[in-house]
Design a protein around this motif. Sequence first.
Motif, PDB file in Angstrom:
ATOM      1  N   UNK A 185       0.819  -1.206   0.000  1.00  0.00           N
ATOM      2  CA  UNK A 185       0.000   0.000   0.000  1.00  0.00           C
ATOM      3  C   UNK A 185       0.859   1.264   0.000  1.00  0.00           C
ATOM      4  N   UNK A 186       1.909   1.261   0.810  1.00  0.00           N
ATOM      5  CA  UNK A 186       2.739   2.469   0.873  1.00  0.00           C
ATOM      6  C   UNK A 186       3.661   2.590  -0.335  1.00  0.00           C
ATOM      7  N   UNK A 187       4.087   1.471  -0.879  1.00  0.00           N
ATOM      8  CA  UNK A 187       4.855   1.526  -2.128  1.00  0.00           C
ATOM      9  C   UNK A 187       3.987   2.075  -3.257  1.00  0.00           C
ATOM     10  N   UNK A 188       2.724   1.671  -3.261  1.00  0.00           N
ATOM     11  CA  UNK A 188       1.807   2.142  -4.294  1.00  0.00           C
ATOM     12  C   UNK A 188       1.498   3.626  -4.116  1.00  0.00           C
ATOM     13  N   UNK A 189       1.315   4.056  -2.868  1.00  0.00           N
ATOM     14  CA  UNK A 189       1.090   5.479  -2.615  1.00  0.00           C
ATOM     15  C   UNK A 189       2.285   6.292  -3.104  1.00  0.00           C
ATOM     16  N   UNK A 190       3.479   5.783  -2.863  1.00  0.00           N
ATOM     17  CA  UNK A 190       4.693   6.470  -3.305  1.00  0.00           C
ATOM     18  C   UNK A 190       4.826   6.478  -4.822  1.00  0.00           C
ATOM     19  N   UNK A 191       4.121   5.560  -5.499  1.00  0.00           N
ATOM     20  CA  UNK A 191       4.183   5.454  -6.965  1.00  0.00           C
ATOM     21  C   UNK A 191       2.993   6.122  -7.642  1.00  0.00           C
ATOM     22  N   UNK A 192       2.221   6.902  -6.903  1.00  0.00           N
ATOM     23  CA  UNK A 192       1.036   7.537  -7.485  1.00  0.00           C
ATOM     24  C   UNK A 192       1.383   8.348  -8.724  1.00  0.00           C
ATOM     25  N   UNK A 193       2.488   9.063  -8.681  1.00  0.00           N
ATOM     26  CA  UNK A 193       2.865   9.892  -9.828  1.00  0.00           C
ATOM     27  C   UNK A 193       3.065   9.046 -11.080  1.00  0.00           C
ATOM     28  N   UNK A 194       3.664   7.884 -10.919  1.00  0.00           N
ATOM     29  CA  UNK A 194       3.860   6.983 -12.054  1.00  0.00           C
ATOM     30  C   UNK A 194       2.526   6.472 -12.578  1.00  0.00           C
ATOM     31  N   UNK A 195       1.633   6.083 -11.667  1.00  0.00           N
ATOM     32  CA  UNK A 195       0.322   5.575 -12.084  1.00  0.00           C
ATOM     33  C   UNK A 195      -0.506   6.663 -12.749  1.00  0.00           C
ATOM     34  N   UNK A 196      -0.343   7.898 -12.287  1.00  0.00           N
ATOM     35  CA  UNK A 196      -1.120   9.009 -12.838  1.00  0.00           C
ATOM     36  C   UNK A 196      -0.664   9.395 -14.243  1.00  0.00           C
ATOM     37  N   UNK A 197       0.486   8.907 -14.664  1.00  0.00           N
ATOM     38  CA  UNK A 197       0.992   9.232 -16.002  1.00  0.00           C
ATOM     39  C   UNK A 197       0.427   8.318 -17.078  1.00  0.00           C
TER      40      UNK A 197
END
Length: 281
Positions: A199-211
Amino acid sequence: MHTTHAIPLPGHRTLTLGPRPTLMGILNVTPDSFSDGGEHARLDAAIAHARAMIAEGADIIDIGGESTRPGATPVSTQDELDRVIPVIEALIATGVTTPISIDTYKPLVADQAIQAGASIVNDVHGLQGAPEMADIAALHGVPVIAMHWDKARDLTRPIADEVRRYFEITIAIAERAGIERANLILDPGFGFAKALSDNYAMLNATQTLAKGGYPLLIGTSRKSMIGKLLGNDPHDRLAGTIATTVMAYAQGAHIFRVHDIRPNRDALRVAQATLYGPPET
């Protein structure tokens, strides 16, 4: 910075997503949801809570009639319809114009909810559960929020990579069904078949997912990823929720599905002013 999206809704309306954060208010009309089970199960309580969230700034009301918490008892299609349809009909009848989303993975519930006045489908199975769900959304021309929930994912791969792979399948399903690209919103599914570190790795990767070119919805409100970290109960997780909301917004997320509208709204307004400047006075 945030991409801008114009999401067409029924009735010639448009949901505009961009720098201004969009708040989705959670309305669980269930007896057993993890945080607010039973609080809004009565029709009058549900209507009052929806109106209160709208008054505090909710841009969308998300209505769910079945808990998806671990260990929850499955609900029949008819029971779910009996819970959600009267609430949708009552909100529409009393003049509520705020868009309503139906939180369901059952195609018949989605179909009946749309006919009752809902304008968005929120599918926790990301269009990869019931095959008819994508067809229902395409038939009615409504937006779909497709969530990542993959119990069989490759645990040896980074969670963000697995979320992107899953969404590639979702996007292909949507395209085959005739769902317009502008009508798809993605949700990485915090707390669903994910370890605390995921969950926290994914939160930290939000910018990547938002692209990825699609609007991103974040649903962390009161979840166990906060409780396990801080050692507190669901109703004590507001500060943790706000932290996740602001961090995801700063990385490009658009919609925030929360229980507590006003404090999340205030925090996001400060975050927006920080990124884009405060409004002129």
